[in-house]
Design a protein around this motif. Structure first.
Motif, PDB file in Angstrom:
ATOM      1  N   SER A  52       0.739  -1.155   0.016  1.00 56.00           N
ATOM      2  CA  SER A  52       0.046  -0.015  -0.281  1.00 56.00           C
ATOM      3  C   SER A  52       0.916   1.211   0.021  1.00 56.00           C
ATOM      4  O   SER A  52       1.947   1.269   0.609  1.00 56.00           O
ATOM      5  N   GLY A  53       0.294   2.370  -0.785  1.00 54.39           N
ATOM      6  CA  GLY A  53       1.184   3.498  -0.829  1.00 54.39           C
ATOM      7  C   GLY A  53       2.318   3.422  -1.919  1.00 54.39           C
ATOM      8  O   GLY A  53       2.967   4.502  -2.210  1.00 54.39           O
ATOM      9  N   SER A 107      -8.614  -0.850  -5.887  1.00 52.15           N
ATOM     10  CA  SER A 107      -7.294  -0.615  -4.917  1.00 52.15           C
ATOM     11  C   SER A 107      -6.332   0.366  -5.629  1.00 52.15           C
ATOM     12  O   SER A 107      -5.276   0.578  -5.047  1.00 52.15           O
ATOM     13  N   ALA A 114      -5.518   4.137  -6.017  1.00 47.78           N
ATOM     14  CA  ALA A 114      -5.605   5.347  -5.006  1.00 47.78           C
ATOM     15  C   ALA A 114      -5.475   6.765  -5.951  1.00 47.78           C
ATOM     16  O   ALA A 114      -6.232   7.777  -6.014  1.00 47.78           O
ATOM     17  N   GLN A 115      -4.569   6.570  -7.212  1.00 49.22           N
ATOM     18  CA  GLN A 115      -4.361   7.720  -7.965  1.00 49.22           C
ATOM     19  C   GLN A 115      -4.032   7.295  -9.569  1.00 49.22           C
ATOM     20  O   GLN A 115      -3.395   6.255  -9.506  1.00 49.22           O
ATOM     21  N   LYS A 122      -1.196   2.751  -5.572  1.00 49.58           N
ATOM     22  CA  LYS A 122      -1.735   1.849  -4.865  1.00 49.58           C
ATOM     23  C   LYS A 122      -2.500   2.419  -3.508  1.00 49.58           C
ATOM     24  O   LYS A 122      -1.771   3.080  -2.860  1.00 49.58           O
ATOM     25  N   LYS A 123      -3.657   1.971  -3.371  1.00 49.46           N
ATOM     26  CA  LYS A 123      -4.303   2.534  -1.821  1.00 49.46           C
ATOM     27  C   LYS A 123      -3.537   1.528  -0.858  1.00 49.46           C
ATOM     28  O   LYS A 123      -3.168   0.596  -1.216  1.00 49.46           O
TER      29      LYS A 123
END
Length: 67
Positions: free
Chosen positions: A12-13, A47, A49-50, A66-67
């Motif tokens: 994530s991130g 999943s 994020a952007q 990714k979230k």
């Protein structure tokens, strides 16, 4: 398409930075990377994020976070 296969393993991130994702319709030249990116965006929507695109000409660059 193999590059996108690691999506589920990314923490994530993080995210993927891809190139050659500029599709110049109606040409079918180098369409595989664009199709693979579209598939990722469609199948992994929950999943993501952007997304950020730089499509000012070849090669076309996209970042998918990714979230």
């Amino acid at each position: 398409k193999q590059d996108f296969a690691i999506w589920d393993k990314l923490p994530s991130g993080s995210g993927l930075l891809t190139h050659d994702v500029l599709h110049q319709a109606p040409s079918s030249y180098n369409i595989g990377p664009w199709q693979s990116l579209q598939e990722l965006l469609r199948t992994q929507e929950s999943s993501i994020a952007q997304t950020q695109w730089q499509l000012l000409g070849l090669p076309g660059i996209a970042f998918v976070g990714k979230k």
